[in-house]
Design an enzyme around this catalytic site. Structure first.
Site, short mmCIF file in Angstrom:
data_model
loop_
_atom_site.label_atom_id
_atom_site.label_comp_id
_atom_site.label_asym_id
_atom_site.label_seq_id
_atom_site.Cartn_x
_atom_site.Cartn_y
_atom_site.Cartn_z
N PRO A 2 34.46 38.32 38.80
CA PRO A 2 34.37 39.84 38.36
C PRO A 2 35.65 40.23 37.53
CG PRO A 2 33.95 39.48 40.54
CD PRO A 2 34.53 38.09 40.14
N GLU A 3 35.62 41.24 36.67
CA GLU A 3 36.65 41.79 35.95
C GLU A 3 37.30 42.93 36.43
OE1 GLU A 3 35.39 41.27 31.65
OE2 GLU A 3 34.33 39.52 32.19
#
Length: 277
Positions: A2-3
């Site tokens: 994830p970012e």
């Protein structure tokens, strides 16, 4: 992955359940993703009150009452979830569970990570905060300063904006989206892009991230990301992961390329008609 949007979604979802609660029992099992060690992690988190839920870039961290910080990095497939507490035994947990914290408010906090690229840590210092650049959600995001810095970089623009010491929080997905909205080919040298075009690129970053946070992040075809409630993100990238599908602007098939080599290689996605090199 994830970012930033995924990390912010998870942080905001767990915040009301953990802040103000005390960790009455702490458990971890996996040495290579737990630091300084499994035993020290457990000792320093057990009995501590969680005083805040914070995030910088892709890193989530929870300041504790004793001055330590409990850090969680989701890696590729990490997930934090909140459950109602009940009696449990470590040997009965799913093999992908790597951390459990029982809370004084009747909740249980669980960290799972099938691919074990994530990280659990307890630390007094947070050196990553000083190493990270500004993030596009900052109110004082220094556009003009970044235009100048990018203009001096003789590297490909996607590589430049993935540099967390320059801009914090962007990863493959949202870097591709920003390049597409600015109609910049990801392989263009940063120093070859006009100042106006760099401003446009930087100006797209905040709206993209806000849209992704509104959609609780982005879940790709592998289904690897789920938020703290177990739901998939609903943000749909216009470029990333759409190789061979029609561009949303001109219907030219989206293409995929690779920056770098071996383990450091990063993929990029672009429209050859809208983003000419």
């Amino acid at each position: 992955m994830p970012e930033l949007p995924e990390a912010e979604t998870v942080r905001s979802q767990v915040e009301p359940h953990v802040v103000g609660a005390t960790i009455i029992e702490s458990w971890a099992k996996t040495p290579h993703l737990t630091s300084p060690s499994v035993s020290e992690f457990i000792e320093r988190t057990r009995g501590q009150k969680i005083v805040a839920a914070k995030r910088r870039g892709k890193q989530i961290y929870f300041p504790l009452e004793n001055g330590d910080n409990l850090l969680v990095h989701l890696g590729m497939t990490g997930k934090l979830s909140i459950e109602d507490d009940s009696e449990w035994k470590p040997e009965e947990l799913h093999r992908h569970v790597h951390g459990v914290w029982r809370l004084s408010n009747g909740k249980r906090w669980v960290f799972t990570d099938p691919r074990t690229f994530g990280e659990l840590a307890v630390s007094r210092d947070l050196p990553f905060l000083t190493k990270m650049g500004p993030e596009p959600l900052d109110e004082d995001f220094p556009v003009e300063e970044l235009v100048e810095k990018l203009g001096r970089k003789n590297v490909k623009i996607k590589a430049a904006i993935l540099d967390q010491s320059l801009i914090a929080g962007l990863g493959n997905i949202y870097a591709d989206e920003a390049c597409f909205r600015a109609r910049i080919h990801p392989e263009t040298r940063a120093s070859a892009i006009s100042e106006d075009k760099l401003r446009e690129l930087l100006g797209h970053m905040r709206p993209i991230l806000e849209e992704a946070i509104q959609g609780r992040g982005s879940t790709l075809k592998d289904g690897g990301y789920q938020d703290a409630n177990g739901d998939y993100g609903t943000f749909r990238p216009q470029m990333y992961g759409r190789t061979g599908l029609p561009c949303v602007i001109c219907e030219t098939p989206v293409q995929r390329g690779v920056l770098g080599a071996s383990k450091s290689a990063r993929s990029f996605h672009f429209c050859p008609s809208c983003q000419k090199l």
